[in-house]
Design an enzyme around this catalytic site. Structure first.
Site, mmCIF file in Angstrom:
data_model
loop_
_atom_site.group_PDB
_atom_site.id
_atom_site.type_symbol
_atom_site.label_atom_id
_atom_site.label_comp_id
_atom_site.label_asym_id
_atom_site.label_seq_id
_atom_site.Cartn_x
_atom_site.Cartn_y
_atom_site.Cartn_z
ATOM 1 N N TYR A 1 29.718 84.637 30.165
ATOM 2 C CA TYR A 1 29.807 85.546 28.914
ATOM 3 C C TYR A 1 29.222 85.155 27.770
ATOM 4 O O TYR A 1 28.562 85.689 26.972
ATOM 5 C CB TYR A 1 31.244 85.328 28.807
ATOM 6 C CG TYR A 1 32.151 86.304 29.505
ATOM 7 C CD1 TYR A 1 32.556 87.619 29.542
ATOM 8 C CD2 TYR A 1 32.700 85.767 30.799
ATOM 9 C CE1 TYR A 1 33.206 88.465 30.468
ATOM 10 C CE2 TYR A 1 33.429 86.442 32.003
ATOM 11 C CZ TYR A 1 33.499 87.926 31.623
ATOM 12 O OH TYR A 1 34.240 88.486 32.430
ATOM 13 N N CYS B 1 38.694 92.449 36.405
ATOM 14 C CA CYS B 1 38.629 91.249 35.801
ATOM 15 C C CYS B 1 38.815 90.094 36.607
ATOM 16 O O CYS B 1 39.642 89.909 37.535
ATOM 17 C CB CYS B 1 39.912 91.270 34.662
ATOM 18 S SG CYS B 1 40.054 89.689 33.962
#
Length: 336
Positions: free
Chosen positions: A175, A44
């Site tokens: 994203y 992450c």
């Protein structure tokens, strides 16, 4: 990191637990070495920021770390890297358990990084942006000798302004590009992303770091997106105008940071690729994880020293990571 996918666009679930751990304990959680556990995943980018700042400041002993595996299901990140699949300190299989210990009705993202209060087993905060700032400001009594000032007072307005732009257009922009549900939404995110990367290239052409003459919070936040660019965002998220390795200034800048102690030694390309290509099954239904790209270029000379600057200011580099926290040498790109 957590996300939702609306009909056409993408919106990050930003409803974080904003309780803070402070030197004076004003939120009920005072800074105490060993009391808390920083939960991360090496996959992450948001969690890796906390890992980097913790390394640079030397908080490894004061703030121990738990590493979740690279994949998760709809429920939670899991501790499948640990014996019996449980974190040895918290005694839980899923990070979800610590969130529900805090609030049995918790209905938001089970995200990393998260800091868990070990005595109660409850999540204190998952506010990733505040976590790293508080490591700099609130945990200062436990910084190592020679720790850099990652959030210097005189530069905070500029750092905050740069971070806001980088977050909106780059950190979150990849994203919004990758999770777009319409051509229009994708095109808008794509153009915004690369317009910002072009401006960052111009900014960094004559400056070794984003703000000032040393590494700051701003560099940490940009690095974790750029280091993933060719491995996942370029292909998996269709951010494919250019690879990072085809953008000379940004490629050299990111290599410079990668080769700086505390940055590249927290990068695990194996975990990064497994997470994105396996968890995002709506984008990659085959579940095939690519073997490339070749990581050896990360150790090539970058030439950024010619721009001056001092990575750690008046401080010193951190010591190598402990064997327990070292990234397994799965690939040749291992900074010395």
């Amino acid at each position: 990191m957590s996300y939702v996918r609306p009909a056409k666009g993408y919106s990050r679930d930003s409803r974080y637990i904003t309780t803070r751990i402070t030197a004076d304990g004003r939120d009920g959680f005072p800074v105490e070495p060993g009391r808390y556990r920083l939960v991360v995943s090496r996959a992450c980018p948001w969690a890796q920021r906390a890992m980097i700042v913790r390394r640079l400041l030397g908080l490894e002993k004061a703030l121990p770390m738990a590493v979740a595996g690279p994949t998760h299901d709809k429920r939670s990140w899991t501790f499948d890297l640990d014996p019996q699949g449980r974190d040895p300190v918290l005694g839980i299989e899923r990070l979800q358990e610590a969130y529900f210990a805090r609030d049995p009705d918790y209905d938001r993202g089970i995200t990393v990084p998260a800091i868990v209060d070990v005595p109660s087993g409850e999540v204190v905060t998952n506010d990733y942006a505040q976590i790293t700032v508080d490591m700099s400001l609130e945990w200062s009594a436990y910084h190592r000798d020679g720790a850099p000032d990652l959030y210097p007072a005189a530069l905070r307005p500029e750092i905050d302004a740069v971070n806001e732009e980088v977050y909106a257009d780059v950190n979150d922009g990849v994203y919004r590009t990758g999770f777009a549900k319409s051509q229009e939404a994708y095109g808008a995110a794509y153009e915004r992303l690369f317009a910002r990367l072009d401006r960052l290239s111009e900014r960094l052409e004559q400056s070794r770091y984003l703000v000032g003459e040393t590494i700051t919070e701003a560099d940490v936040r940009l690095f974790t997106t750029l280091v993933r660019f060719d491995a996942v965002y370029h292909g998996h998220f269709k951010c494919n105008r250019h690879k990072l390795s085809e953008m000379p200034v940004l490629w050299a800048y990111t290599r410079d940071l990668f080769q700086t102690p505390g940055f590249g030694d927290t990068v695990d390309f194996d975990h990064i690729k497994k997470h994105f290509y396996l968890v995002h099954s709506h984008i990659n239904p085959s579940g095939i994880v690519p073997d490339g790209p070749d990581p050896s270029g990360w150790l090539e000379p970058h030439g950024r020293e010619a721009l001056g600057g001092r990575p750690f200011g008046d401080g010193t580099p951190p010591a190598p990571p402990s064997p327990a926290e070292a990234v397994p040498p799965r690939h040749p790109a291992r900074p010395s």
